[in-house]
Enzyme design. Structure first.
Site, PDB file in Angstrom:
ATOM      1  CE  LYS A 235      -3.055   2.557   2.987  1.00 23.89           C
ATOM      2  NZ  LYS A 235      -3.807   2.394   4.423  1.00 23.89           N
ATOM      3  CG  ASP A 240      -5.668   8.172   4.394  1.00 31.73           C
ATOM      4  OD1 ASP A 240      -6.489   8.886   3.653  1.00 31.73           O
ATOM      5  OD2 ASP A 240      -5.946   7.230   5.242  1.00 31.73           O
ATOM      6  CE  LYS A 247      -6.566   8.915   7.995  1.00 36.47           C
ATOM      7  NZ  LYS A 247      -6.563   7.742   8.718  1.00 36.47           N
ATOM      8  CG  ASP A 258      -1.979   5.345   5.349  1.00 38.40           C
ATOM      9  OD1 ASP A 258      -1.864   4.466   5.722  1.00 38.40           O
ATOM     10  OD2 ASP A 258      -2.971   5.591   4.752  1.00 38.40           O
ATOM     11  CG  ASP A 317      -9.793   7.469   6.880  1.00 42.36           C
ATOM     12  OD1 ASP A 317      -8.880   7.578   6.187  1.00 42.36           O
ATOM     13  OD2 ASP A 317      -9.860   7.469   8.305  1.00 42.36           O
ATOM     14  CD  GLU A 319      -6.765   5.345   2.318  1.00 42.67           C
ATOM     15  OE1 GLU A 319      -5.838   4.989   2.743  1.00 42.67           O
ATOM     16  OE2 GLU A 319      -7.782   5.559   3.181  1.00 42.67           O
ATOM     17  NE  ARG A 321     -10.676  -1.368   4.104  1.00 39.36           N
ATOM     18  CZ  ARG A 321     -10.927  -1.842   5.399  1.00 39.36           C
ATOM     19  NH1 ARG A 321     -12.151  -2.316   5.561  1.00 39.36           N
ATOM     20  NH2 ARG A 321     -10.406  -1.100   6.413  1.00 39.36           N
TER      21      ARG A 321
END
Length: 467
Positions: A235, A240, A247, A258, A317, A319, A321
């Protein structure tokens, strides 16, 4: 690495010569026995200094002319050592600059302690002058020095990538770092960027990254032309915000990390290539920024993945996956012998096991056995989590094939892993839901970005793939 990222680090052992200072490793219950064999002056010096051989303690012993004649390193007892790892790295951090040769270290601990010593030299110094340990170690005879140096260099690459803030580590910079790694080891890199992702059927990667002015992209690196195929998927969310499900500030502060999954698979890939493992390696990294803009994906949108499955977006949020879904679908199309995803995916994983363990999901018994044994041998702790089939219903919203963010708050890491498994296409598969960050300094692991699970996987690959 390129000029836009931190320089490559090449930690190494000291040359074995007569100038190396003896460093005696002494367990607490062996101190009196060791002292009994020493000259009276040395016994007096050690006792006057109050050295008890407690874990991590150190003592310099002067010789003629004020030079250092030897040094002592406390190794505590088994109970104290069981509460941590890389214990001699704490000693390395306080010893003066110079070369040191270990004596008295149990051979079974030599590899862990030698690697920890190398890692103790790390400091993230891109924005401020600072140093890690300057004391250098002569490689113990029981270890493969070149292998440990390659592993340490790869871990430092991972740390540098994670520690670099998003203004200097966007999707373009992550691409540049991957290209530099490919060039260094004769790998090939294919990149699909921006709207070309739509034409190439990577709709989820495009949807997550399209709101940023730094174009989303899929990085596809290949190395090796013989042996079993290993596909690593990482990933690469370089920052993010949470998207339209923004967030709070308290949750956004560490979101430069992230892309820790991408950084960790690049570190693992560097280990594999540097050590010349006899396999075919593929690394897939969806690199994006999850930003807020008028064209950002919305809660309630239904998107279609590369493999045709429809997904209801119930939280922008969640995202990571989505990115991994397209990348895993691509990887599965070649039916590799093993596919592994690594991602800083869920807070639920951290609640479950804390920041020091790498939770992973796998059903293949041979793979699980290899990972567990490898993790124990190289002091890279992991914890197996379940692909719990009864929770499959939690990721099925009724209006689409899948839900990217099931409501209720239960089993968040498990439902994310089950979601990802839907895109692995029946391939032999493992998923690591890592944290990628050390919240407080520990021996060989300063506060900041850190690799998790990569060394365990490296150790596991020969058994897992029959190398």
């Amino acid at each position: 690495m390129s000029s836009t990222a931190s320089p490559a680090r090449n930690p190494g052992f000291a040359a074995d010569d007569a100038k190396a200072i003896p460093l005696h490793v002494i367990e607490a219950d062996a101190l009196e026995s060791w002292l009994g064999a020493q000259p009276e002056a040395l016994r007096g010096w050690v006792r006057a200094a109050g050295f008890k051989a407690s874990l991590g303690a150190s003592l310099l012993v002067p010789g003629e002319g004020g030079r250092i004649d030897m040094a002592l390193a406390g190794y505590g007892d088994a109970a104290a050592r069981a509460r941590g790892r890389f214990h001699l790295a704490a000693v390395a951090a306080v010893l003066p600059e110079g070369s040191y040769r270990l004596t008295g270290l149990p051979p079974a601990r030599a590899e862990e302690e030698a690697l920890g010593w190398l890692l103790a030299s790390y400091a993230f110094d891109r924005y401020q002058d600072q140093k890690g340990a300057t004391a250098r170690l002569v490689a113990p005879g029981a270890v493969d020095a070149a292998r440990l140096e390659a592993i340490a260099a790869a871990e430092m690459l991972t740390r540098d990538l994670i520690n670099t803030p998003a203004n200097d580590m966007g999707p373009d910079t992550l691409e540049a770092a991957t290209a530099d790694l490919a060039d260094a080891f004769g790998a090939t890199l294919e990149v699909t960027r921006g709207d070309d992702l739509i034409a190439a059927n990577f709709p989820l990667i495009h949807a997550v990254g399209r709101a940023s002015d730094r174009a989303p992209r899929l990085l596809d690196m290949r190395w090796g032309d013989a042996g079993p195929q290993l596909t690593l998927v990482g990933k690469g969310v370089c920052f993010d915000t949470g998207g339209l499900n923004l967030k709070p500030g308290s949750s956004m502060g560490l979101m430069k990390k992230d892309m820790g999954g991408a950084a960790t698979v690049l570190g693992l890939a560097r280990m594999i290539m540097a050590l010349g493992l006899p396999l075919r390696l593929r690394v897939l990294i969806p690199a994006v920024e999850n930003a807020v803009s008028a064209n950002a994906m919305r809660p309630g949108d239904i998107l279609t993945a590369r493999n045709g499955k429809t997904i209801e977006i119930n939280n922008t949020d969640a995202e990571g996956r989505l990115l991994l879904a397209d990348a895993l679908s691509l990887g599965a199309e070649e039916a590799p012998d093993l596919m592994i995803s690594m991602a800083t995916l869920t807070g639920a994983a951290r609640v479950a096991v804390g920041p020091d363990l790498a939770p992973y999901y796998a059903d293949d018994a041979r793979l699980v056995s290899a990972i567990e044994a490898g993790a124990a041998r190289v002091a890279d702790p992991v914890w197996r989590m379940p692909f719990h089939a009864p929770y499959e219903a939690m990721i099925e919203p009724g209006i689409a094939d899948l839900d990217n963010a099931p409501s209720g708050g239960f089993a968040g890491s498990i439902t994310a892993a089950l979601f990802l498994r839907r895109f692995a296409g029946g391939t032999r598969y493992a998923h690591f839901d890592i944290y990628g960050w050390n919240p407080s300094a520990a021996p060989a692991r300063p506060k900041g970005g850190v690799g998790m699970g990569a060394r365990a996987l490296l150790e596991a690959l020969p058994e897992a793939l029959g190398l």
